[in-house]
Scaffold this active site. Structure first.
Site, mmCIF file in Angstrom:
data_model
loop_
_atom_site.group_PDB
_atom_site.id
_atom_site.type_symbol
_atom_site.label_atom_id
_atom_site.label_comp_id
_atom_site.label_asym_id
_atom_site.label_seq_id
_atom_site.Cartn_x
_atom_site.Cartn_y
_atom_site.Cartn_z
ATOM 1 N N LYS A 173 0.828 -1.072 0.031
ATOM 2 C CA LYS A 173 0.259 0.075 0.114
ATOM 3 C C LYS A 173 0.837 1.281 -0.056
ATOM 4 O O LYS A 173 0.510 2.282 -0.344
ATOM 5 C CB LYS A 173 -0.939 0.013 1.404
ATOM 6 C CG LYS A 173 -1.715 1.424 1.397
ATOM 7 C CD LYS A 173 -2.884 1.685 0.128
ATOM 8 C CE LYS A 173 -3.622 2.805 0.421
ATOM 9 N NZ LYS A 173 -4.667 3.116 -0.366
ATOM 10 N N LYS A 241 0.062 11.654 5.657
ATOM 11 C CA LYS A 241 0.377 10.370 6.644
ATOM 12 C C LYS A 241 1.006 9.353 5.718
ATOM 13 O O LYS A 241 2.215 8.780 6.203
ATOM 14 C CB LYS A 241 -0.800 9.956 7.179
ATOM 15 C CG LYS A 241 -0.784 8.681 8.070
ATOM 16 C CD LYS A 241 -1.759 7.492 7.876
ATOM 17 C CE LYS A 241 -2.935 7.600 6.729
ATOM 18 N NZ LYS A 241 -3.445 6.532 6.205
HETATM 19 P P1 NAD Z 1 -12.088 9.132 7.273
HETATM 20 O O1 NAD Z 1 -11.410 10.229 7.988
HETATM 21 O O2 NAD Z 1 -13.131 9.678 6.402
HETATM 22 O O3 NAD Z 1 -12.606 8.077 8.201
HETATM 23 C C1 NAD Z 1 -12.148 7.518 9.403
HETATM 24 C C2 NAD Z 1 -13.195 7.243 10.290
HETATM 25 O O4 NAD Z 1 -12.720 6.788 11.675
HETATM 26 C C3 NAD Z 1 -14.000 8.829 10.959
HETATM 27 O O5 NAD Z 1 -15.277 8.564 10.676
HETATM 28 C C4 NAD Z 1 -13.555 8.790 12.385
HETATM 29 O O6 NAD Z 1 -14.694 9.374 13.272
HETATM 30 C C5 NAD Z 1 -13.340 7.258 12.701
HETATM 31 N N1 NAD Z 1 -12.671 7.223 13.895
HETATM 32 C C6 NAD Z 1 -11.544 7.739 14.139
HETATM 33 N N2 NAD Z 1 -10.923 7.361 15.453
HETATM 34 C C7 NAD Z 1 -11.661 6.398 15.756
HETATM 35 C C8 NAD Z 1 -11.984 5.357 17.053
HETATM 36 N N3 NAD Z 1 -10.794 5.362 17.656
HETATM 37 N N4 NAD Z 1 -12.976 4.699 17.465
HETATM 38 C C9 NAD Z 1 -14.139 4.824 16.195
HETATM 39 N N5 NAD Z 1 -14.154 5.390 15.277
HETATM 40 C C10 NAD Z 1 -13.177 6.244 14.815
HETATM 41 O O7 NAD Z 1 -10.904 8.512 6.636
HETATM 42 P P2 NAD Z 1 -11.176 7.383 5.100
HETATM 43 O O8 NAD Z 1 -11.067 8.363 3.949
HETATM 44 O O9 NAD Z 1 -12.320 6.882 5.248
HETATM 45 O O10 NAD Z 1 -10.048 6.481 5.437
HETATM 46 C C11 NAD Z 1 -9.885 5.490 6.275
HETATM 47 C C12 NAD Z 1 -8.542 4.812 6.097
HETATM 48 O O11 NAD Z 1 -8.460 4.377 4.733
HETATM 49 C C13 NAD Z 1 -7.090 5.788 6.150
HETATM 50 O O12 NAD Z 1 -6.037 5.013 6.702
HETATM 51 C C14 NAD Z 1 -6.979 6.131 4.745
HETATM 52 O O13 NAD Z 1 -5.564 6.318 4.720
HETATM 53 C C15 NAD Z 1 -7.395 4.685 4.139
HETATM 54 N N6 NAD Z 1 -7.780 4.961 2.580
HETATM 55 C C16 NAD Z 1 -8.637 5.835 2.344
HETATM 56 C C17 NAD Z 1 -8.935 6.262 0.827
HETATM 57 C C18 NAD Z 1 -9.944 7.174 0.518
HETATM 58 O O14 NAD Z 1 -9.983 7.426 -1.005
HETATM 59 N N7 NAD Z 1 -10.428 7.778 1.203
HETATM 60 C C19 NAD Z 1 -8.481 5.175 -0.102
HETATM 61 C C20 NAD Z 1 -7.732 4.231 0.482
HETATM 62 C C21 NAD Z 1 -7.313 3.994 1.706
#
Ligand code: NAD
Length: 295
Positions: A173, A241
């Site tokens: 990744k 990050k």
């Molecule tokens: P996001 O910030 O939209 O979602 C993360 C969620 O986790 C939030 O709703 C937050 O409230 C929740 N959260 C944080 N800490 C928490 C806890 N302790 N307990 C419960 N809930 C908690 O992020 P995202 O875009 O959905 O990304 C999530 C992961 O996936 C990240 O690591 C990101 O790098 C990865 N990712 C994102 C994408 C993208 O296009 N958005 C694509 C591939 C991978």
């Protein structure tokens, strides 16, 4: 496929549509998220409300985490009232967040000590891939755990691949994020270049998309960049990050990534300018600034 009891922790841009797809596939999905609105949204689609991590995972067969960063996953898995304290040993624990490979290895070892079967399974494909269930899933862990998780992966994506032992999914990744960031930067440079020459960029990108320069990045991000629509998608703060993960991991391996390191600086600059909440395609702003075309 037999229906499973799945606990889904982290219902953000990616997690919510992934959890909804699991509900649609017939699984019982209990969701928990720090801010409650997205749990409401899951419940509206047929999921169940978890009152906290411990409550959500108590009788789960499978726990999935989709959280922002390494400390979040560490807290949810190993913290007080966390997954390792509250789920039944033997449960499949799948972290689909993007975190540091070394942290993924440590968490897998800590889980195994308590009898959990842990996989790191970060994804690529973005929000659209999550909604359309077309994620690419790069998995680190044991073959038998991958096989057990396969029916769940098949609901979420089209390309689940076991790439090696614990942490290997996160290493792949990191390489993915290096390629995507570099590609976005060059697409941004090409767009600003075309605009400066007065070329109509819709037509320009259409023809570029049909040749060797064509890519998923161009298809998915080109239009938004042309229109300066930087609604996330994938937030700059998260890509920042990820660029730290790839630069640290490259340094640890003694590998030079000069272009990646440079793009990492641009991503960090955007975040430092207060643009952490914009989509990563906002790298275009940096090119405009460097070109004096941001007035
Ligand atoms: P996001 O910030 O939209 O979602 C993360 C969620 O986790 C939030 O709703 C937050 O409230 C929740 N959260 C944080 N800490 C928490 C806890 N302790 N307990 C419960 N809930 C908690 O992020 P995202 O875009 O959905 O990304 C999530 C992961 O996936 C990240 O690591 C990101 O790098 C990865 N990712 C994102 C994408 C993208 O296009 N958005 C694509 C591939 C991978």
């Amino acid at each position: 496929m037999s229906a499973r009891k799945i606990a889904f922790i982290g219902l953000g841009i990616m997690g919510l549509p992934m959890a909804v797809n699991l509900v649609r596939a017939g699984h019982t999905v209990t969701g928990y998220n720090r801010s409650p609105q997205s749990v409401d949204a899951l419940v509206g689609k047929g999921g169940l409300r978890g009152g906290g991590v411990a409550d959500a995972v108590a009788d789960a067969d499978v726990v999935i985490t989709m959280l922002p960063d390494s400390p979040d996953v560490e807290a949810v898995l190993t913290g007080e009232g966390g997954v390792y304290e509250s789920a039944e040993p033997g449960t499949l624990v799948i972290d689909m967040s993007t975190i540091r490979p070394d942290v993924a290895r440590t968490l897998a070892a800590a889980g195994a000590e308590r009898g959990f079967r842990v996989l790191d399974a970060p994804v690529s494909g973005g929000e659209a891939g999550a909604i359309e269930a077309k994620l690419s899933i790069m998995v680190g862990g044991a073959q038998e755990d991958f096989d057990a998780a396969r029916p769940v992966f098949d609901v979420l994506g089209t390309t689940p691949v076991l790439v090696g032992p614990s942490g290997a999914g996160q290493t792949v990744k990191a390489a993915n994020q290096l390629i995507v960031a570099g590609h976005l930067q060059l697409l941004a440079e090409a767009l600003v270049f075309l605009e400066a020459h007065g070329v109509e960029t819709e037509a320009g990108l259409e023809v570029l998309g049909g040749g060797l320069a064509g890519s998923t990045v161009l298809q998915r991000k080109g239009k938004g960049m042309r229109e300066r629509d930087f609604d996330p998608g994938f937030r700059i703060a998260l890509h920042d990050k990820d660029m730290r993960i790839i630069t640290d991991s490259a340094t640890a391996a003694g590998v030079a990534i000069p272009l990646g390191a440079q793009v990492a600086q641009y991503v960090a600059a955007l975040k430092n300018q207060g643009h952490g909440g914009l989509d990563h395609s906002a790298l275009l702003k940096i090119v405009e600034q460097l070109s004096g075309r941001d007035q």
